[in-house]
Design a protein around this motif. Structure first.
Motif, PDB file in Angstrom:
ATOM      1  N   ASP A 157       0.823  -1.219   0.000  1.00  0.00           N
ATOM      2  CA  ASP A 157       0.000   0.000   0.000  1.00  0.00           C
ATOM      3  C   ASP A 157       0.854   1.266   0.000  1.00  0.00           C
ATOM      4  O   ASP A 157       2.062   1.239   0.177  1.00  0.00           O
ATOM      5  CB  ASP A 157      -1.011  -0.019   1.154  1.00  0.00           C
ATOM      6  CG  ASP A 157      -0.375   0.157   2.526  1.00  0.00           C
ATOM      7  OD1 ASP A 157       0.712   0.762   2.636  1.00  0.00           O
ATOM      8  OD2 ASP A 157      -0.970  -0.315   3.519  1.00  0.00           O
ATOM      9  N   GLU A 158       0.201   2.407  -0.203  1.00  0.00           N
ATOM     10  CA  GLU A 158       0.920   3.676  -0.360  1.00  0.00           C
ATOM     11  C   GLU A 158       1.541   4.191   0.929  1.00  0.00           C
ATOM     12  O   GLU A 158       2.424   5.051   0.894  1.00  0.00           O
ATOM     13  CB  GLU A 158      -0.027   4.745  -0.925  1.00  0.00           C
ATOM     14  CG  GLU A 158      -0.389   4.519  -2.377  1.00  0.00           C
ATOM     15  CD  GLU A 158      -1.043   5.740  -3.003  1.00  0.00           C
ATOM     16  OE1 GLU A 158      -1.395   6.667  -2.244  1.00  0.00           O
ATOM     17  OE2 GLU A 158      -1.169   5.768  -4.236  1.00  0.00           O
ATOM     18  N   ASP A 159       1.131   3.646   2.060  1.00  0.00           N
ATOM     19  CA  ASP A 159       1.720   4.064   3.324  1.00  0.00           C
ATOM     20  C   ASP A 159       3.010   3.311   3.637  1.00  0.00           C
ATOM     21  O   ASP A 159       3.680   3.613   4.626  1.00  0.00           O
ATOM     22  CB  ASP A 159       0.733   3.856   4.479  1.00  0.00           C
ATOM     23  CG  ASP A 159      -0.427   4.825   4.412  1.00  0.00           C
ATOM     24  OD1 ASP A 159      -0.214   5.960   3.963  1.00  0.00           O
ATOM     25  OD2 ASP A 159      -1.545   4.441   4.800  1.00  0.00           O
ATOM     26  N   HIS A 160       3.330   2.332   2.816  1.00  0.00           N
ATOM     27  CA  HIS A 160       4.519   1.526   3.054  1.00  0.00           C
ATOM     28  C   HIS A 160       5.416   1.551   1.815  1.00  0.00           C
ATOM     29  O   HIS A 160       5.965   2.579   1.478  1.00  0.00           O
ATOM     30  CB  HIS A 160       4.115   0.127   3.517  1.00  0.00           C
ATOM     31  CG  HIS A 160       3.429   0.144   4.843  1.00  0.00           C
ATOM     32  ND1 HIS A 160       2.067   0.351   4.977  1.00  0.00           N
ATOM     33  CD2 HIS A 160       3.923   0.050   6.099  1.00  0.00           C
ATOM     34  CE1 HIS A 160       1.756   0.379   6.276  1.00  0.00           C
ATOM     35  NE2 HIS A 160       2.858   0.190   6.981  1.00  0.00           N
ATOM     36  N   ALA A 162       4.557   0.928  -1.407  1.00  0.00           N
ATOM     37  CA  ALA A 162       3.872   1.372  -2.630  1.00  0.00           C
ATOM     38  C   ALA A 162       4.424   0.642  -3.848  1.00  0.00           C
ATOM     39  O   ALA A 162       4.896   1.248  -4.806  1.00  0.00           O
ATOM     40  CB  ALA A 162       4.000   2.881  -2.805  1.00  0.00           C
ATOM     41  N   THR A 190       9.034   2.280  -3.651  1.00  0.00           N
ATOM     42  CA  THR A 190       8.677   3.520  -4.333  1.00  0.00           C
ATOM     43  C   THR A 190       7.758   4.281  -3.388  1.00  0.00           C
ATOM     44  O   THR A 190       7.480   3.834  -2.286  1.00  0.00           O
ATOM     45  CB  THR A 190       7.960   3.242  -5.664  1.00  0.00           C
ATOM     46  OG1 THR A 190       6.784   2.434  -5.395  1.00  0.00           O
ATOM     47  CG2 THR A 190       8.860   2.491  -6.624  1.00  0.00           C
ATOM     48  N   ALA A 191       7.313   5.412  -3.810  1.00  0.00           N
ATOM     49  CA  ALA A 191       6.414   6.172  -2.936  1.00  0.00           C
ATOM     50  C   ALA A 191       5.670   7.201  -3.753  1.00  0.00           C
ATOM     51  O   ALA A 191       6.181   7.697  -4.759  1.00  0.00           O
ATOM     52  CB  ALA A 191       7.201   6.860  -1.827  1.00  0.00           C
ATOM     53  N   PRO A 192       4.465   7.543  -3.332  1.00  0.00           N
ATOM     54  CA  PRO A 192       3.762   8.644  -3.991  1.00  0.00           C
ATOM     55  C   PRO A 192       4.466   9.960  -3.688  1.00  0.00           C
ATOM     56  O   PRO A 192       5.318  10.046  -2.805  1.00  0.00           O
ATOM     57  CB  PRO A 192       2.373   8.588  -3.337  1.00  0.00           C
ATOM     58  CG  PRO A 192       2.605   7.939  -2.006  1.00  0.00           C
ATOM     59  CD  PRO A 192       3.701   6.943  -2.226  1.00  0.00           C
ATOM     60  N   ASP A 193       4.100  11.009  -4.414  1.00  0.00           N
ATOM     61  CA  ASP A 193       4.766  12.303  -4.257  1.00  0.00           C
ATOM     62  C   ASP A 193       4.678  12.846  -2.830  1.00  0.00           C
ATOM     63  O   ASP A 193       5.583  13.542  -2.366  1.00  0.00           O
ATOM     64  CB  ASP A 193       4.159  13.328  -5.223  1.00  0.00           C
ATOM     65  CG  ASP A 193       4.461  12.987  -6.680  1.00  0.00           C
ATOM     66  OD1 ASP A 193       5.429  12.241  -6.924  1.00  0.00           O
ATOM     67  OD2 ASP A 193       3.719  13.470  -7.558  1.00  0.00           O
ATOM     68  N   TRP A 194       3.584  12.523  -2.144  1.00  0.00           N
ATOM     69  CA  TRP A 194       3.389  13.102  -0.820  1.00  0.00           C
ATOM     70  C   TRP A 194       4.168  12.373   0.268  1.00  0.00           C
ATOM     71  O   TRP A 194       4.209  12.824   1.416  1.00  0.00           O
ATOM     72  CB  TRP A 194       1.904  13.093  -0.455  1.00  0.00           C
ATOM     73  CG  TRP A 194       1.250  11.735  -0.514  1.00  0.00           C
ATOM     74  CD1 TRP A 194       0.604  11.181  -1.577  1.00  0.00           C
ATOM     75  CD2 TRP A 194       1.192  10.766   0.521  1.00  0.00           C
ATOM     76  NE1 TRP A 194       0.147   9.924  -1.272  1.00  0.00           N
ATOM     77  CE2 TRP A 194       0.492   9.643   0.012  1.00  0.00           C
ATOM     78  CE3 TRP A 194       1.665  10.719   1.843  1.00  0.00           C
ATOM     79  CZ2 TRP A 194       0.251   8.504   0.759  1.00  0.00           C
ATOM     80  CZ3 TRP A 194       1.424   9.579   2.587  1.00  0.00           C
ATOM     81  CH2 TRP A 194       0.726   8.489   2.058  1.00  0.00           C
ATOM     82  N   ARG A 195       4.800  11.239  -0.062  1.00  0.00           N
ATOM     83  CA  ARG A 195       5.517  10.505   0.981  1.00  0.00           C
ATOM     84  C   ARG A 195       6.878  10.041   0.457  1.00  0.00           C
ATOM     85  O   ARG A 195       6.982   9.026  -0.217  1.00  0.00           O
ATOM     86  CB  ARG A 195       4.711   9.297   1.456  1.00  0.00           C
ATOM     87  CG  ARG A 195       5.403   8.528   2.579  1.00  0.00           C
ATOM     88  CD  ARG A 195       4.616   7.291   2.960  1.00  0.00           C
ATOM     89  NE  ARG A 195       5.290   6.544   4.002  1.00  0.00           N
ATOM     90  CZ  ARG A 195       6.231   5.630   3.774  1.00  0.00           C
ATOM     91  NH1 ARG A 195       6.583   5.353   2.525  1.00  0.00           N
ATOM     92  NH2 ARG A 195       6.812   4.992   4.771  1.00  0.00           N
ATOM     93  N   GLU A 196       7.903  10.783   0.781  1.00  0.00           N
ATOM     94  CA  GLU A 196       9.256  10.409   0.390  1.00  0.00           C
ATOM     95  C   GLU A 196       9.842   9.475   1.455  1.00  0.00           C
ATOM     96  O   GLU A 196       9.879   9.816   2.640  1.00  0.00           O
ATOM     97  CB  GLU A 196      10.144  11.644   0.268  1.00  0.00           C
ATOM     98  CG  GLU A 196      11.577  11.343  -0.122  1.00  0.00           C
ATOM     99  CD  GLU A 196      11.684  10.745  -1.527  1.00  0.00           C
ATOM    100  OE1 GLU A 196      12.651  10.026  -1.771  1.00  0.00           O
ATOM    101  OE2 GLU A 196      10.789  11.023  -2.358  1.00  0.00           O
TER     102      GLU A 196
END
Length: 214
Positions: A157-160, A162, A190-196
């Motif tokens: 998921d995107e919180d981990h 991604a 990887t990560a979405p833009d909001w979470r580096e």
């Protein structure tokens, strides 16, 4: 894998597998900011005391190595009826002397402990429960790590991490085999833009967790 209510020792995977799954999630959540939170930290993390899970509300757990092949799992979920049961349930009946008895007794005296499981010689054990006990909280607290499919969904998921499902499988497989190197970890996440991703913190957590054996 299904966890009974109350939990049974056989509901848990081996301590090494449970450690690897929990530790991988802790590594993926690691940030320097969270590390500075100290005793007020929440989420999933690893430190020199072991693995931790705390949602600052319904559930908290600790998982610690106690020597070669020895582990202790303890904590509380709000679903546990152990500390409310009458007559009282002694969660440390039959417990070996290598458990952190002082810490556990302190938690018991503060009415903060819901159950204790320990692992030695390749098997989990806990104190006996009365037939009238409905739940010890193990299911609600630990199913997230016991069910491998749940672990894979969390990793992806995107919180981990991604990552696609096949990369989540690669990450988890290497963690469970204790072959997760920093290079492999960083090549897959990887990560979405909001979470580096906080790569230094993640690398430090990976080292603490011991998921890469030379």
């Amino acid at each position: 894998m299904t966890i009974n209510r109350p939990g049974l020792p056989g509901d848990l995977p081996s301590a090494e597998v449970l450690w690897a799954r929990w530790a991988l999630v802790a590594v993926l959540e690691a940030t320097a900011k969270d590390e500075r939170a100290g005793r007020h930290r929440t989420g999933t993390w690893v430190d020199d005391q072991g693995l931790h899970l705390d949602d600052s509300g319904c559930t908290w757990w600790g998982f610690a190595r106690r020597g070669e092949g020895r582990y202790v799992l303890f904590g509380e979920d709000e679903s546990s009826g152990v500390k409310w049961h009458r007559p009282p349930v002694d969660m440390l009946v039959g417990a070996p002397d290598w458990l952190p008895h002082e810490q556990l007794r302190d938690l018991l005296s503060g009415n903060e402990l819901g159950c204790v499981y320990w692992y030695e010689n390749g098997a989990w054990t806990r104190a006996p429960y009365p037939a009238s006990l409905d739940d010890d909280g193990l299911d609600c607290g630990m199913s997230r790590f016991v069910d491998r499919k749940d672990v894979l969904r969390t990793i992806a998921d995107e919180d981990h991490a991604a990552v696609p499902a096949h990369d989540a499988e690669t990450l988890l497989g290497h963690a469970e085999a204790y072959r997760l190197s920093p290079a492999l970890l960083m090549s897959l996440i990887t990560a979405p833009d909001w979470r580096e991703p906080d790569r230094p913190a993640m690398t430090g957590a990976l080292e603490l967790a011991g998921l890469h054996r030379a």
